[in-house]
Design a protein around this motif. Structure first.
Motif, PDB file in Angstrom:
ATOM      1  N   MET A  46      -7.621 100.387  22.696  1.00 46.09           N
ATOM      2  CA  MET A  46      -8.435 101.573  22.408  1.00 46.09           C
ATOM      3  C   MET A  46      -9.098 102.047  23.689  1.00 46.09           C
ATOM      4  O   MET A  46      -9.958 101.380  24.249  1.00 46.09           O
ATOM      5  CB  MET A  46      -9.504 101.260  21.361  1.00 46.09           C
ATOM      6  N   ASN A  47      -8.656 103.204  24.179  1.00 46.53           N
ATOM      7  CA  ASN A  47      -9.222 103.751  25.400  1.00 46.53           C
ATOM      8  C   ASN A  47     -10.469 104.568  25.085  1.00 46.53           C
ATOM      9  O   ASN A  47     -10.453 105.447  24.208  1.00 46.53           O
ATOM     10  CB  ASN A  47      -8.176 104.613  26.107  1.00 46.53           C
ATOM     11  N   ALA A  48     -11.540 104.287  25.802  1.00 49.70           N
ATOM     12  CA  ALA A  48     -12.827 104.933  25.515  1.00 49.70           C
ATOM     13  C   ALA A  48     -12.774 106.447  25.692  1.00 49.70           C
ATOM     14  O   ALA A  48     -13.420 107.191  24.944  1.00 49.70           O
ATOM     15  CB  ALA A  48     -13.909 104.331  26.420  1.00 49.70           C
ATOM     16  N   VAL A  49     -11.998 106.913  26.683  1.00 47.17           N
ATOM     17  CA  VAL A  49     -11.912 108.351  26.930  1.00 47.17           C
ATOM     18  C   VAL A  49     -11.234 109.051  25.753  1.00 47.17           C
ATOM     19  O   VAL A  49     -11.717 110.070  25.247  1.00 47.17           O
ATOM     20  CB  VAL A  49     -11.140 108.634  28.236  1.00 47.17           C
ATOM     21  N   LEU A  50     -10.098 108.499  25.309  1.00 48.79           N
ATOM     22  CA  LEU A  50      -9.382 109.089  24.184  1.00 48.79           C
ATOM     23  C   LEU A  50     -10.252 109.152  22.931  1.00 48.79           C
ATOM     24  O   LEU A  50     -10.323 110.177  22.253  1.00 48.79           O
ATOM     25  CB  LEU A  50      -8.115 108.286  23.886  1.00 48.79           C
ATOM     26  N   ILE A  51     -10.903 108.036  22.629  1.00 50.30           N
ATOM     27  CA  ILE A  51     -11.722 107.979  21.413  1.00 50.30           C
ATOM     28  C   ILE A  51     -12.904 108.933  21.510  1.00 50.30           C
ATOM     29  O   ILE A  51     -13.236 109.636  20.552  1.00 50.30           O
ATOM     30  CB  ILE A  51     -12.220 106.537  21.166  1.00 50.30           C
ATOM     31  N   ALA A  52     -13.546 108.999  22.680  1.00 52.24           N
ATOM     32  CA  ALA A  52     -14.708 109.874  22.859  1.00 52.24           C
ATOM     33  C   ALA A  52     -14.321 111.340  22.657  1.00 52.24           C
ATOM     34  O   ALA A  52     -15.026 112.095  21.970  1.00 52.24           O
ATOM     35  CB  ALA A  52     -15.306 109.672  24.253  1.00 52.24           C
ATOM     36  N   VAL A  53     -13.199 111.757  23.253  1.00 54.71           N
ATOM     37  CA  VAL A  53     -12.752 113.146  23.120  1.00 54.71           C
ATOM     38  C   VAL A  53     -12.347 113.436  21.682  1.00 54.71           C
ATOM     39  O   VAL A  53     -12.665 114.503  21.135  1.00 54.71           O
ATOM     40  CB  VAL A  53     -11.588 113.433  24.093  1.00 54.71           C
ATOM     41  N   LEU A  54     -11.653 112.507  21.036  1.00 58.67           N
ATOM     42  CA  LEU A  54     -11.253 112.705  19.646  1.00 58.67           C
ATOM     43  C   LEU A  54     -12.465 112.840  18.725  1.00 58.67           C
ATOM     44  O   LEU A  54     -12.492 113.698  17.835  1.00 58.67           O
ATOM     45  CB  LEU A  54     -10.370 111.540  19.181  1.00 58.67           C
ATOM     46  N   VAL A  55     -13.464 112.000  18.935  1.00 55.55           N
ATOM     47  CA  VAL A  55     -14.689 112.084  18.127  1.00 55.55           C
ATOM     48  C   VAL A  55     -15.340 113.446  18.310  1.00 55.55           C
ATOM     49  O   VAL A  55     -15.739 114.114  17.339  1.00 55.55           O
ATOM     50  CB  VAL A  55     -15.676 110.954  18.511  1.00 55.55           C
ATOM     51  N   MET A  56     -15.449 113.885  19.557  1.00 52.68           N
ATOM     52  CA  MET A  56     -16.060 115.178  19.847  1.00 52.68           C
ATOM     53  C   MET A  56     -15.285 116.325  19.194  1.00 52.68           C
ATOM     54  O   MET A  56     -15.871 117.222  18.580  1.00 52.68           O
ATOM     55  CB  MET A  56     -16.134 115.382  21.365  1.00 52.68           C
ATOM     56  N   LEU A  57     -13.955 116.304  19.309  1.00 48.23           N
ATOM     57  CA  LEU A  57     -13.138 117.385  18.768  1.00 48.23           C
ATOM     58  C   LEU A  57     -13.144 117.403  17.236  1.00 48.23           C
ATOM     59  O   LEU A  57     -13.274 118.466  16.621  1.00 48.23           O
ATOM     60  CB  LEU A  57     -11.693 117.247  19.263  1.00 48.23           C
ATOM     61  N   ILE A  58     -13.025 116.220  16.619  1.00 44.86           N
ATOM     62  CA  ILE A  58     -13.002 116.155  15.153  1.00 44.86           C
ATOM     63  C   ILE A  58     -14.335 116.621  14.576  1.00 44.86           C
ATOM     64  O   ILE A  58     -14.380 117.403  13.617  1.00 44.86           O
ATOM     65  CB  ILE A  58     -12.672 114.723  14.679  1.00 44.86           C
ATOM     66  N   LEU A  59     -15.431 116.161  15.160  1.00 44.72           N
ATOM     67  CA  LEU A  59     -16.749 116.597  14.686  1.00 44.72           C
ATOM     68  C   LEU A  59     -16.925 118.103  14.849  1.00 44.72           C
ATOM     69  O   LEU A  59     -17.488 118.777  13.975  1.00 44.72           O
ATOM     70  CB  LEU A  59     -17.854 115.856  15.452  1.00 44.72           C
ATOM     71  N   SER A  60     -16.430 118.646  15.959  1.00 43.31           N
ATOM     72  CA  SER A  60     -16.529 120.095  16.177  1.00 43.31           C
ATOM     73  C   SER A  60     -15.726 120.868  15.143  1.00 43.31           C
ATOM     74  O   SER A  60     -16.172 121.897  14.620  1.00 43.31           O
ATOM     75  CB  SER A  60     -16.038 120.459  17.585  1.00 43.31           C
ATOM     76  N   LEU A  61     -14.538 120.369  14.823  1.00 43.40           N
ATOM     77  CA  LEU A  61     -13.670 121.055  13.873  1.00 43.40           C
ATOM     78  C   LEU A  61     -14.225 121.043  12.450  1.00 43.40           C
ATOM     79  O   LEU A  61     -13.945 121.949  11.664  1.00 43.40           O
ATOM     80  CB  LEU A  61     -12.270 120.429  13.886  1.00 43.40           C
ATOM     81  N   VAL A  62     -15.003 120.008  12.112  1.00 45.14           N
ATOM     82  CA  VAL A  62     -15.603 119.964  10.766  1.00 45.14           C
ATOM     83  C   VAL A  62     -16.986 120.620  10.764  1.00 45.14           C
ATOM     84  O   VAL A  62     -17.789 120.410   9.870  1.00 45.14           O
ATOM     85  CB  VAL A  62     -15.684 118.511  10.221  1.00 45.14           C
ATOM     86  N   ARG A  63     -17.213 121.433  11.812  1.00 45.36           N
ATOM     87  CA  ARG A  63     -18.396 122.290  11.929  1.00 45.36           C
ATOM     88  C   ARG A  63     -19.701 121.541  12.184  1.00 45.36           C
ATOM     89  O   ARG A  63     -20.789 122.036  11.857  1.00 45.36           O
ATOM     90  CB  ARG A  63     -18.539 123.205  10.689  1.00 45.36           C
ATOM     91  N   VAL A  64     -19.603 120.337  12.755  1.00 44.08           N
ATOM     92  CA  VAL A  64     -20.799 119.719  13.322  1.00 44.08           C
ATOM     93  C   VAL A  64     -21.111 120.475  14.609  1.00 44.08           C
ATOM     94  O   VAL A  64     -20.197 120.823  15.365  1.00 44.08           O
ATOM     95  CB  VAL A  64     -20.566 118.219  13.619  1.00 44.08           C
ATOM     96  N   HIS A  65     -22.365 120.756  14.868  1.00 41.07           N
ATOM     97  CA  HIS A  65     -22.723 121.536  16.060  1.00 41.07           C
ATOM     98  C   HIS A  65     -22.137 120.874  17.307  1.00 41.07           C
ATOM     99  O   HIS A  65     -22.150 119.652  17.455  1.00 41.07           O
ATOM    100  CB  HIS A  65     -24.241 121.640  16.197  1.00 41.07           C
ATOM    101  N   VAL A  66     -21.602 121.697  18.220  1.00 44.47           N
ATOM    102  CA  VAL A  66     -20.908 121.184  19.395  1.00 44.47           C
ATOM    103  C   VAL A  66     -21.808 120.284  20.242  1.00 44.47           C
ATOM    104  O   VAL A  66     -21.344 119.282  20.796  1.00 44.47           O
ATOM    105  CB  VAL A  66     -20.364 122.344  20.248  1.00 44.47           C
ATOM    106  N   VAL A  67     -23.079 120.628  20.368  1.00 46.20           N
ATOM    107  CA  VAL A  67     -23.992 119.804  21.166  1.00 46.20           C
ATOM    108  C   VAL A  67     -24.109 118.407  20.569  1.00 46.20           C
ATOM    109  O   VAL A  67     -24.054 117.398  21.285  1.00 46.20           O
ATOM    110  CB  VAL A  67     -25.385 120.470  21.256  1.00 46.20           C
ATOM    111  N   ILE A  68     -24.247 118.336  19.236  1.00 52.05           N
ATOM    112  CA  ILE A  68     -24.323 117.034  18.560  1.00 52.05           C
ATOM    113  C   ILE A  68     -22.998 116.299  18.701  1.00 52.05           C
ATOM    114  O   ILE A  68     -22.959 115.074  18.936  1.00 52.05           O
ATOM    115  CB  ILE A  68     -24.687 117.216  17.077  1.00 52.05           C
TER     116      ILE A  68
END
Length: 439
Positions: A1-23
């Protein structure tokens, strides 16, 4: 599990489900830091220290927002709307509407492209130009997602292909970092290597305009944030002063290379001309900062996110893992290198800031896989551009969103990031891979 991949995926998935981008950026950074072994306290410290990286840009946007609201108070947007309505007519003449839409699309494409080289002001023109024409776009039934793709194209394609303005800076960064990693190239090689990837961007733009977003889309006629709700009394002089202020802003931006000073210059012109009343100045600046608060905070959070994923050291690990997977297959190597570049740049949000990281990893990996210098240039340039078009934290998407959402009817993720990702990153990925194979 690469930290960069997981971090970006978490950020993108949360953004797509309309969690505020800053959060989403903050939670993505925290996830990446913990997986990367930084620990909770160190992750918070690195994220906090990294926030300052975009402080200048955040203040620039706040002041440009104030200037945009001040322009709205002069009556210039109303004059523009009246002119276009006269041109289009009230009789729903489809031919006139089509010609008007084509003219607006063409002018926006030219202005955004020229903002990278002829008058290198980058995204400074968007808060000034776009909010006043939103009523015009509503009158014509223009789908704002088409405008977002046009603006993002103009902010991306010229600098990756043309060696002028910001393009010269980008090409210099590519050449310098490749040299530092053992591969000397000529600047004249970069346009040759980036011709095919740029063609992919052109194809994506044409698909967006003529196919995906060709149909009309209806929006409510809402006032621009900060603009007076009641009918504003304006004079010919106030409109002329607004035009002078816009020209002054662009000139000062070019001379000083500072959006902060440029926005201040525009506000001073409006104040001295009397078009902006001194008693209204405080409310105008406050409302303008509210309009641009979103983009400012996203840029700050993106800097913290980028600092965390760099600190984990998992960017280098990602390339090592990729090298072990692809073996001697050039096709697989090019594919994985572009995927890696996409994730890195989507996380950092800036191709200019990502190139030094990518070049350090891609040059030795590309040479080991037997790629030619032109192919390695194409891979590095394409990987950098992949994150600029479609990334939630990229100024190439944040800029268009800031202008198009001035009346609260344009969603950053679903109306800018997703359309630009689909129409630019997919063809860019395909054409970049083809370039690596044929060059």
């Amino acid at each position: 599990m690469n930290a960069v991949l997981i971090a970006v995926l978490v950020m993108l998935i949360l953004s797509l489900v309309r969690v505020h981008v800053v959060i989403a950026l903050a939670l993505g950074a925290l996830t990446g830091g913990l997986l990367g072994g930084l620990g909770f306290s160190q992750t918070i410290d690195v994220f906090t220290d990294g926030l300052g990286g975009s402080a200048t840009v955040a203040l620039s946007y706040a002041l440009l927002g104030a200037f945009a609201v001040a322009i709205a108070r002069t009556g210039l947007p109303d004059v523009m709307v009246a002119w276009v309505i006269k041109l289009v007519g009230r009789n729903e003449d489809s031919r006139k509407k089509a010609l008007s839409k084509a003219l607006i699309f063409f002018l926006l494409a030219v202005v955004s492209c020229f903002s990278q080289n002829v008058v290198p002001i980058h995204i400074a023109f968007i808060p000034i130009l776009i909010p006043p024409i939103l009523k015009i776009l509503n009158e014509l039934g223009v789908d704002r997602r088409a405008i977002a793709t046009i603006l993002t194209f103009g902010l991306t394609a010229p600098y990756i292909f043309l060696p002028y303005g910001f393009g010269l800076i980008f090409h210099g960064i590519v050449a310098d970092n490749m040299k530092e990693n053992g591969l000397v190239i000529a600047l004249s090689d970069i346009p040759k290597a980036m011709a095919l990837p740029t063609l992919g961007l052109v194809l994506g733009l044409l698909i967006a305009i003529f196919i995906t977003y060709r149909k009309s889309r209806q929006y409510e006629d809402r006032p621009i944030v900060g603009a007076p709700v009641n009918q504003q009394v304006f004079t010919k002089w106030s409109v002329i002063a607004a035009l002078i202020a816009i020209v002054a802003t662009l000139i000062v931006q070019q001379l000083s290379d500072s959006m902060i000073i440029a926005a201040l210059a525009g506000l001073v012109v409006l104040l001295l001309s009397g078009s902006l009343k001194w008693k209204e100045a405080d409310s105008v600046v406050t409302e303008g900062m509210k309009m641009m608060a979103f983009i400012s905070f996203v840029m700050l959070a993106a800097s913290g996110f980028a600092a965390v994923i760099r600190e984990t050291g998992h960017v280098e690990l990602l390339v090592t893992q990729a090298a072990n997977i692809v073996g001697e297959s050039q096709a697989a190597a090019a594919l994985l290198m572009l995927v890696i570049g996409l994730f890195i740049t989507m996380g950092i949000g800036s191709s200019f800031a990502t190139i030094p990281i990518i070049a350090t990893l891609f040059v030795p990996l590309g040479l080991a896989a037997g790629f030619s210098p032109l192919a390695i240039i194409a891979l590095i340039g394409t990987a950098g551009a992949l994150g600029d078009a479609g990334a939630p934290a990229s100024d190439s998407t944040l800029g268009p969103s800031a202008g198009l959402n001035a009346d609260g009817q344009h969603n950053h993720i679903w109306d800018t990031c997703v359309p630009t990702f689909l129409h630019f990153n997919i063809p860019l990925f395909i054409f970049g891979w083809i370039a690596a194979m044929v060059l």
